[in-house]
Design a protein around this motif. Sequence first.
Motif, short mmCIF file in Angstrom:
data_model
loop_
_atom_site.label_atom_id
_atom_site.label_comp_id
_atom_site.label_asym_id
_atom_site.label_seq_id
_atom_site.Cartn_x
_atom_site.Cartn_y
_atom_site.Cartn_z
N PHE A 1 0.82 -1.22 0.00
CA PHE A 1 0.00 0.00 0.00
C PHE A 1 0.85 1.26 0.00
CE2 PHE A 1 0.79 -0.80 4.44
CZ PHE A 1 0.91 0.45 5.02
N GLY B 1 0.41 3.52 -3.07
CA GLY B 1 -0.01 4.88 -2.68
C GLY B 1 0.75 5.95 -3.44
N SER C 1 -4.02 2.01 -0.01
CA SER C 1 -3.22 2.72 -1.00
C SER C 1 -3.79 4.10 -1.28
CB SER C 1 -3.14 1.92 -2.30
OG SER C 1 -2.49 0.69 -2.10
#
Length: 165
Positions: free
Chosen positions: A77, A81, A138
């Motif tokens: 994530f 992200g 994310s």
Amino acid sequence: MLEISIKYYVASIIVIYFPFHLLEEAIGNFPNWMKEHKWMPEKLTYGHWMANNVFFYYSLLLTGFICYVLLGEKFAFMGIGILVWGLINCLDHLVYTIIDRKVSPGLFTGLLYLIVFLLGLLSLCKSQTPNILVIVMSVIMGIIYAFVPVVLSVLFSRKFKRIFI
């Protein structure tokens, strides 16, 4: 067809950001553009703007990437992200370009972020079924990457003004 690891797409966002995106924004006088659009309470100098990018945005993105690479899939994530951050950044430049009917400084490299985001998303979907928890985390991480540096810039504004002219 050659499959590219999602890590390369994430790294691409960082490589586009520093130095290409920042150069495009600098050429377009991004600090002045921010003032015109009330992004910050006061006009930033180039030094303050660059310090904000290096100390807050770049270091946060780089930390997220390093965590993703070194700590593995449990921290996916943090890497994905960064792709979300690239999308947010692109949309920011795109929306203001449409509203202003004038090219926003950073639009062209922002569009590169969009391409990398879409390729990364396609790669992610091809390699595995997206996990809803990873997607949500994310998106949250992308929002953190986008807005925590703005808050930090405001908090450190006085100190940066004295140091970075």
